[in-house]
Design an enzyme around this catalytic site. Sequence first.
Site, PDB file in Angstrom:
ATOM      1  N   MET A 253       3.206  10.735   6.295  1.00 24.37           N
ATOM      2  CA  MET A 253       2.639   9.773   5.363  1.00 24.37           C
ATOM      3  C   MET A 253       2.635   8.384   5.987  1.00 24.37           C
ATOM      4  O   MET A 253       3.621   7.952   6.573  1.00 24.37           O
ATOM      5  CB  MET A 253       3.432   9.767   4.061  1.00 24.37           C
ATOM      6  CG  MET A 253       3.296  11.042   3.275  1.00 24.37           C
ATOM      7  SD  MET A 253       4.162  10.968   1.690  1.00 24.37           S
ATOM      8  CE  MET A 253       3.781  12.607   1.048  1.00 24.37           C
ATOM      9  N   SER A 254       1.517   7.693   5.846  1.00 24.73           N
ATOM     10  CA  SER A 254       1.352   6.362   6.418  1.00 24.73           C
ATOM     11  C   SER A 254       0.263   5.634   5.659  1.00 24.73           C
ATOM     12  O   SER A 254      -0.746   6.246   5.285  1.00 24.73           O
ATOM     13  CB  SER A 254       0.974   6.457   7.900  1.00 24.73           C
ATOM     14  OG  SER A 254       0.590   5.200   8.412  1.00 24.73           O
TER      15      SER A 254
ATOM     16  N   HIS B 155       7.444   5.561   0.963  1.00 26.84           N
ATOM     17  CA  HIS B 155       8.090   4.334   0.475  1.00 26.84           C
ATOM     18  C   HIS B 155       8.904   4.610  -0.788  1.00 26.84           C
ATOM     19  O   HIS B 155      10.027   4.115  -0.949  1.00 26.84           O
ATOM     20  CB  HIS B 155       7.036   3.270   0.142  1.00 26.84           C
ATOM     21  CG  HIS B 155       6.223   2.799   1.286  1.00 26.84           C
ATOM     22  ND1 HIS B 155       4.883   3.084   1.405  1.00 26.84           N
ATOM     23  CD2 HIS B 155       6.539   2.044   2.371  1.00 26.84           C
ATOM     24  CE1 HIS B 155       4.409   2.515   2.491  1.00 26.84           C
ATOM     25  NE2 HIS B 155       5.392   1.888   3.105  1.00 26.84           N
TER      26      HIS B 155
ATOM     27  N   GLY C 240      12.362   4.172   6.912  1.00 23.84           N
ATOM     28  CA  GLY C 240      11.954   5.549   7.189  1.00 23.84           C
ATOM     29  C   GLY C 240      12.080   5.899   8.659  1.00 23.84           C
ATOM     30  O   GLY C 240      11.847   5.053   9.539  1.00 23.84           O
TER      31      GLY C 240
ATOM     32  N   TYR D  97       0.860  -1.187   0.000  1.00 22.39           N
ATOM     33  CA  TYR D  97       0.000   0.000   0.000  1.00 22.39           C
ATOM     34  C   TYR D  97       0.893   1.233   0.000  1.00 22.39           C
ATOM     35  O   TYR D  97       0.831   2.092   0.892  1.00 22.39           O
ATOM     36  CB  TYR D  97      -0.988  -0.002   1.166  1.00 22.39           C
ATOM     37  CG  TYR D  97      -2.283   0.705   0.813  1.00 22.39           C
ATOM     38  CD1 TYR D  97      -3.200   0.114  -0.048  1.00 22.39           C
ATOM     39  CD2 TYR D  97      -2.560   1.966   1.299  1.00 22.39           C
ATOM     40  CE1 TYR D  97      -4.376   0.755  -0.404  1.00 22.39           C
ATOM     41  CE2 TYR D  97      -3.725   2.630   0.954  1.00 22.39           C
ATOM     42  CZ  TYR D  97      -4.634   2.013   0.090  1.00 22.39           C
ATOM     43  OH  TYR D  97      -5.787   2.657  -0.263  1.00 22.39           O
ATOM     44  N   LEU D  98       1.715   1.316  -1.020  1.00 15.51           N
ATOM     45  CA  LEU D  98       2.833   2.256  -1.045  1.00 15.51           C
ATOM     46  C   LEU D  98       2.376   3.702  -1.175  1.00 15.51           C
ATOM     47  O   LEU D  98       1.386   4.008  -1.832  1.00 15.51           O
ATOM     48  CB  LEU D  98       3.763   1.912  -2.205  1.00 15.51           C
ATOM     49  CG  LEU D  98       4.324   0.485  -2.218  1.00 15.51           C
ATOM     50  CD1 LEU D  98       5.259   0.309  -3.398  1.00 15.51           C
ATOM     51  CD2 LEU D  98       5.031   0.153  -0.912  1.00 15.51           C
TER      52      LEU D  98
ATOM     53  N   GLN E 145      11.637   1.395  15.534  1.00 14.96           N
ATOM     54  CA  GLN E 145      11.932   0.250  14.667  1.00 14.96           C
ATOM     55  C   GLN E 145      13.320   0.381  14.062  1.00 14.96           C
ATOM     56  O   GLN E 145      14.086  -0.583  14.015  1.00 14.96           O
ATOM     57  CB  GLN E 145      10.887   0.152  13.559  1.00 14.96           C
ATOM     58  CG  GLN E 145      11.210  -0.882  12.494  1.00 14.96           C
ATOM     59  CD  GLN E 145      10.147  -0.934  11.427  1.00 14.96           C
ATOM     60  OE1 GLN E 145       9.118  -1.569  11.613  1.00 14.96           O
ATOM     61  NE2 GLN E 145      10.363  -0.265  10.306  1.00 14.96           N
TER      62      GLN E 145
END
Length: 279
Positions: A182-183, A34, A145, A29-30, A151
């Site tokens: 952005m997510s 990404h 990112g 779901y770029l 993470q």
Amino acid sequence: MQIATTVAEMRQRRAAMTGSVGLVPTMGYLHEGHLSLVRRARADNEDVVASIFVNPTQFGPQEDYQRYPRDPERDLRLLEAEGTDVVFMPSVDEMYPPGFDAWVDVGESLTGRLEGAARAGHFRGVTTVVAKLFEIVRPQRAYFGQKDAQQLAVIRKMVADLNMDVEIVGLPTLREADGLAMSSRNSYLSPAERRAAIVLWRSLCRAEELFDGSERGAETLRQAMRAVLDPEPLARIEYVSVADAATLQELGDIGGPALVSLAVRIGRTRLIDNVTLEP
């Protein structure tokens, strides 16, 4: 652009690559965030591999694994337009075959706080799948990112402690015009929730504003962020943190790089964001 759906196919494609390889791990779901990683990988390496795999082991039992947004056909079009050489799209059974029972854990000094405290077992799933991707693809570089700052820190720790021969490249968070990070999960937001979601960025900006004005008290920054968040009726705070950027331990006073981060539910959607403050 080639597509590999099994480990054997991916290894076959990898064996044909003679130069440096950059890996961009994704859950699909770029969005533009990404794609910025793919562009950097394309600039740095002779071959670029992107993975698309919604990893079930990093989702808790009450989380959104089943409804996580998916659009593989669109993802493939976007990756091809960016010059991706190979897309690795394994099934769950391919990555976790029957009898799978080996896990990669990074200690709780990094994983037991913030996202790890809120999402039990999350980082074990992340580190295990990333370690598997590194072994399958064998990249010289891997791209992540900064929006998922914890993470990134956990993956760096895993690579360092296990002597993995891969360079971890972290790239800045990309934002919408109004500042929202952005997510893929932004797609869950209703129009009203989308408008409310910018409160995360506004709270981070308030912390930056105070810090730039010479405020070094971490608790003062936390309280100021909460004061921005609390009036938004659609927002429910999970945590607000001002922590050492390396250890992620909460700070009293800021004397070195500090990670300012938060997790907030806007309606049913859980969003995270962060900025780093440099004295």
